[in-house]
Design a protein around this motif. Structure first.
Motif, mmCIF file in Angstrom:
data_model
loop_
_atom_site.group_PDB
_atom_site.id
_atom_site.type_symbol
_atom_site.label_atom_id
_atom_site.label_comp_id
_atom_site.label_asym_id
_atom_site.label_seq_id
_atom_site.Cartn_x
_atom_site.Cartn_y
_atom_site.Cartn_z
ATOM 1 N N TYR A 14 38.206 11.914 7.591
ATOM 2 C CA TYR A 14 37.567 12.616 8.703
ATOM 3 C C TYR A 14 36.068 12.780 8.451
ATOM 4 N N ILE A 15 35.714 13.183 7.241
ATOM 5 C CA ILE A 15 34.299 13.363 6.888
ATOM 6 C C ILE A 15 33.563 12.032 7.001
ATOM 7 N N SER A 16 34.185 10.987 6.495
ATOM 8 C CA SER A 16 33.553 9.664 6.530
ATOM 9 C C SER A 16 33.337 9.186 7.964
ATOM 10 N N GLU A 17 34.365 9.316 8.794
ATOM 11 C CA GLU A 17 34.278 8.827 10.171
ATOM 12 C C GLU A 17 33.402 9.704 11.060
ATOM 13 N N SER A 18 33.461 11.016 10.843
ATOM 14 C CA SER A 18 32.720 11.937 11.712
ATOM 15 C C SER A 18 31.254 12.067 11.336
ATOM 16 N N PHE A 19 30.979 12.059 10.033
ATOM 17 C CA PHE A 19 29.625 12.356 9.574
ATOM 18 C C PHE A 19 28.968 11.191 8.831
ATOM 19 N N HIS A 20 29.724 10.124 8.596
ATOM 20 C CA HIS A 20 29.226 8.952 7.863
ATOM 21 C C HIS A 20 28.709 9.346 6.476
ATOM 22 N N ILE A 21 29.485 10.224 5.844
ATOM 23 C CA ILE A 21 29.168 10.707 4.502
ATOM 24 C C ILE A 21 30.402 10.481 3.638
ATOM 25 N N GLU A 22 30.197 9.910 2.461
ATOM 26 C CA GLU A 22 31.315 9.613 1.566
ATOM 27 C C GLU A 22 31.439 10.700 0.501
ATOM 28 N N TYR A 23 32.659 11.154 0.292
ATOM 29 C CA TYR A 23 32.989 12.143 -0.730
ATOM 30 C C TYR A 23 34.129 11.621 -1.589
ATOM 31 N N GLU A 24 34.075 11.879 -2.879
ATOM 32 C CA GLU A 24 35.218 11.644 -3.752
ATOM 33 C C GLU A 24 36.259 12.720 -3.444
ATOM 34 N N LEU A 25 37.521 12.439 -3.751
ATOM 35 C CA LEU A 25 38.584 13.411 -3.465
ATOM 36 C C LEU A 25 38.352 14.736 -4.187
ATOM 37 N N SER A 26 37.874 14.671 -5.427
ATOM 38 C CA SER A 26 37.629 15.912 -6.166
ATOM 39 C C SER A 26 36.536 16.740 -5.484
ATOM 40 N N ALA A 27 35.554 16.062 -4.904
ATOM 41 C CA ALA A 27 34.482 16.767 -4.200
ATOM 42 C C ALA A 27 34.993 17.363 -2.892
ATOM 43 N N VAL A 28 35.923 16.674 -2.227
ATOM 44 C CA VAL A 28 36.533 17.215 -1.012
ATOM 45 C C VAL A 28 37.277 18.497 -1.365
ATOM 46 N N HIS A 29 37.993 18.470 -2.478
ATOM 47 C CA HIS A 29 38.724 19.658 -2.916
ATOM 48 C C HIS A 29 37.775 20.829 -3.177
ATOM 49 N N ARG A 30 36.676 20.576 -3.892
ATOM 50 C CA ARG A 30 35.694 21.632 -4.172
ATOM 51 C C ARG A 30 35.061 22.140 -2.878
ATOM 52 N N LEU A 31 34.788 21.224 -1.960
ATOM 53 C CA LEU A 31 34.200 21.600 -0.678
ATOM 54 C C LEU A 31 35.126 22.544 0.083
ATOM 55 N N LEU A 32 36.410 22.226 0.109
ATOM 56 C CA LEU A 32 37.377 23.087 0.795
ATOM 57 C C LEU A 32 37.499 24.438 0.102
ATOM 58 N N LYS A 33 37.452 24.421 -1.211
ATOM 59 C CA LYS A 33 37.542 25.683 -1.960
ATOM 60 C C LYS A 33 36.353 26.585 -1.631
ATOM 61 N N ARG A 34 35.164 25.990 -1.521
ATOM 62 C CA ARG A 34 33.970 26.772 -1.163
ATOM 63 C C ARG A 34 34.064 27.309 0.261
ATOM 64 N N GLN A 35 34.884 26.669 1.102
ATOM 65 C CA GLN A 35 35.089 27.138 2.471
ATOM 66 C C GLN A 35 36.267 28.112 2.555
#
Length: 130
Positions: free
Chosen positions: A99-120
């Motif tokens: 979703y992040i890649s398609e919506s925002f054209h930004i690439e995240y590693e899975l571990s970074a997605v996890h940290r991002l969700l935790k911060r949210q």
């Protein structure tokens, strides 16, 4: 301890200072609070140098988030909407990464997605609907 203080790290620092002013050694304080003596030394020094403001948590360095506030808000809405779907299914880190890649054209590693969700303030528990 001040009831106004919500940061648990600041509460520990204030508790360390309370013990310090009661005459406990820095070693005793560290042992009692289960922290390093170096931390106790720093907290006492910061308090003596700067007062209560010295106990505040300073911003940490690190890579800034790739998503801006509007994108973070959109991502949060996507996750909340996805978990409220009545048709069931599950939302995976890979789904959010895509979703992040398609919506925002930004690439995240899975571990970074996890940290991002935790911060949210999302806790990540995998479950399946019945």
């Amino acid at each position: 301890l001040s009831k106004q203080t919500k940061d648990p790290r600041k509460k520990v620092r204030m508790l360390a200072l309370a013990h310090f002013f009661e005459g406990k050694s820095r070693y005793q304080i560290a042992e009692y609070l289960k922290v390093s003596r170096t931390s106790v030394n720093k907290w006492v020094k910061d308090y003596l140098d700067y007062g209560l403001e010295g106990l505040e948590e300073l911003p940490r360095s690190g890579r800034p988030c790739k998503l801006d506030d509007a994108q973070l808000k959109q991502l949060k809405a996507y996750v909340l909407d996805s978990i409220d779907r009545t048709e069931g299914g599950r939302l995976t880190l890979e789904d959010i990464q895509q979703y992040i890649s398609e919506s925002f054209h930004i690439e995240y590693e899975l571990s970074a997605v996890h940290r991002l969700l935790k911060r949210q303030n999302f806790s990540w528990i995998s479950s399946r609907s019945i």
